[in-house]
Design a protein around this motif. Structure first.
Motif, PDB file in Angstrom:
ATOM      1  N   THR A  70      17.006  34.430  -9.438  1.00  0.00           N
ATOM      2  CA  THR A  70      18.274  33.916  -9.163  1.00  0.00           C
ATOM      3  C   THR A  70      18.412  34.096  -7.785  1.00  0.00           C
ATOM      4  OG1 THR A  70      19.252  34.267 -11.324  1.00  0.00           O
ATOM      5  CG2 THR A  70      20.801  33.719  -9.595  1.00  0.00           C
ATOM      6  N   ARG A  71      18.471  35.233  -7.017  1.00  0.00           N
ATOM      7  CA  ARG A  71      18.657  35.456  -5.744  1.00  0.00           C
ATOM      8  C   ARG A  71      17.585  34.793  -4.887  1.00  0.00           C
ATOM      9  NH1 ARG A  71      19.673  40.737  -7.770  1.00  0.00           N
ATOM     10  NH2 ARG A  71      17.602  41.539  -7.636  1.00  0.00           N
ATOM     11  N   SER A 110      27.894  34.260  -3.279  1.00  0.00           N
ATOM     12  CA  SER A 110      28.885  34.661  -2.209  1.00  0.00           C
ATOM     13  C   SER A 110      28.605  36.204  -1.928  1.00  0.00           C
ATOM     14  CB  SER A 110      30.408  34.798  -2.849  1.00  0.00           C
ATOM     15  OG  SER A 110      30.992  33.603  -2.735  1.00  0.00           O
ATOM     16  N   ASP A 111      28.486  37.063  -2.796  1.00  0.00           N
ATOM     17  CA  ASP A 111      27.834  38.475  -2.573  1.00  0.00           C
ATOM     18  C   ASP A 111      26.581  38.387  -1.545  1.00  0.00           C
ATOM     19  OD1 ASP A 111      30.268  39.264  -3.517  1.00  0.00           O
ATOM     20  OD2 ASP A 111      29.328  40.198  -5.348  1.00  0.00           O
ATOM     21  N   LEU A 112      25.463  37.533  -2.084  1.00  0.00           N
ATOM     22  CA  LEU A 112      24.306  37.558  -1.729  1.00  0.00           C
ATOM     23  C   LEU A 112      24.358  37.233  -0.241  1.00  0.00           C
ATOM     24  CD1 LEU A 112      21.199  37.757  -1.852  1.00  0.00           C
ATOM     25  CD2 LEU A 112      20.973  35.710  -2.885  1.00  0.00           C
ATOM     26  N   LEU A 116      23.064  39.169   3.050  1.00  0.00           N
ATOM     27  CA  LEU A 116      22.318  38.287   4.133  1.00  0.00           C
ATOM     28  C   LEU A 116      22.861  38.201   5.387  1.00  0.00           C
ATOM     29  CD1 LEU A 116      20.674  35.796   1.666  1.00  0.00           C
ATOM     30  CD2 LEU A 116      19.747  37.824   2.462  1.00  0.00           C
ATOM     31  N   ARG A 117      24.125  37.725   5.487  1.00  0.00           N
ATOM     32  CA  ARG A 117      24.826  37.782   6.836  1.00  0.00           C
ATOM     33  C   ARG A 117      24.927  39.013   7.308  1.00  0.00           C
ATOM     34  NH1 ARG A 117      30.163  34.268   6.855  1.00  0.00           N
ATOM     35  NH2 ARG A 117      29.774  34.690   9.197  1.00  0.00           N
ATOM     36  N   ALA A 118      25.169  40.179   6.876  1.00  0.00           N
ATOM     37  CA  ALA A 118      25.397  41.454   7.202  1.00  0.00           C
ATOM     38  C   ALA A 118      23.822  41.760   7.860  1.00  0.00           C
ATOM     39  CB  ALA A 118      25.676  42.440   6.447  1.00  0.00           C
ATOM     40  N   GLY A 119      22.712  41.350   7.237  1.00  0.00           N
ATOM     41  CA  GLY A 119      21.301  41.870   7.414  1.00  0.00           C
ATOM     42  C   GLY A 119      20.685  41.277   8.491  1.00  0.00           C
TER      43      GLY A 119
END
Length: 301
Positions: A70-71, A110-112, A116-119
């Motif tokens: 899924t991710r 949204s969480d993923l 990814l934005r944070a990383g």
């Protein structure tokens, strides 16, 4: 085992995987069948498995991107949407659009994306035509990580049919984004590449499950071909390589061993069910053919 029967094609006796029988006239399977019949096909699949289980620098959240279906599909779809947008044939890749087309819940997506934005794997910018919207953009690093399996399949197909598609794609992330966009379009039009392979899809639904399966298949093919295979199939070795717990490795392997899909003793492969091998061989041929086709479309487009 009941999904197979014996058939001859390309002058070479092979077992046809029953999951694809109704799709054999599709162009991708017309292109895949000759690959299966080529000398050295098993070694090409082994080369793919070697690439997939190589140590890498994945860390959370990056190590979780490929390791669960899924991710992975969410990232794949974001890259495809961004590619279509850049080609001028699709809407802006916003969070709202992404949630509407990916599997899983909107909260999961949204969480993923937040992770990814944070990383630093996804960026966001205001849409010039609608400043209320944020356009999500995959970075080069994300594109190359998601393209790991497609590139590995292209590299393996080059062992069977002379082409330089892998080398050309690997050095051009923009082209890789275009390739993934074209790939997703083809899959969404008619899924003849994933749905026919329930065992592989089941493995891919668990963290690192598909990578563990590649390790099992690779260990078997290397032993059968008299080649070395450095990654032991012990819980410790697999958990360290794929960054999951020993318990999780056991949760992936134990049900498959009980089903008779394969047997492992002291970290070494003992046997693999013929039905699973056939499924993996046909899965791999379909993937090789698919990515060759869309890579050639991208190169000519």
């Amino acid at each position: 085992m009941d999904q197979m029967h014996t058939e001859h094609f390309a002058g070479n006796p092979r077992i046809v995987y029953g999951g694809v029988e109704e799709h054999l006239q599709e162009p991708v399977w017309q292109a895949a069948m000759p690959l299966l019949a080529r000398p050295g096909y098993e070694r090409a699949v082994l080369a793919y498995c070697r690439r997939m289980v190589e140590p890498n620098d994945f860390r959370w959240p990056a190590n979780k991107i490929f390791a669960q279906k899924t991710r992975y599909i969410t990232c794949y779809m974001l890259i495809a949407l961004a590619g279509r947008f850049d080609l001028g044939i699709g809407p802006a890749p916003t969070m709202t659009l992404l949630k509407s087309v990916v599997p899983g819940s909107g909260r999961q997506a949204s969480d993923l994306i937040a992770g990814l934005r944070a990383g630093g794997y996804v960026t966001a910018e205001q849409n010039p035509s609608d400043r209320r919207e944020l356009i999500l953009r995959p970075t080069e690093a994300l594109i190359l990580k998601i393209a790991r399996s497609p590139l590995a399949f292209l590299a393996s197909s080059a062992l069977l049919e002379q082409h330089a598609l892998h080398d050309w794609m690997a050095v051009d992330p923009l082209r890789m984004g275009d390739l993934l966009a074209r790939s997703m379009d083809a899959i969404l039009t008619k899924d003849v590449l994933f749905a026919p392979f329930p065992t592989i899809v089941d493995f891919s639904g668990r963290d690192s499950g598909y990578l563990i399966l590649c390790a099992v298949i690779g260990a078997h093919l290397s032993r059968s071909g008299g080649e070395s295979w450095d990654l032991q199939l012990s819980y410790d070795a697999l958990s360290q390589r794929f960054q999951v717990s020993r318990q999780h490795v056991g949760n992936v392997l134990t049900p498959s061993v009980k089903r008779g899909l394969f047997s492992i003793q002291n970290g070494r492969i003992e046997d693999v069910d013929g039905g699973l091998l056939t499924e993996f061989f046909w899965w791999s041929a379909g993937q090789m053919a698919h990515y060759q086709m869309v890579a050639r479309e991208s190169s000519s487009g």
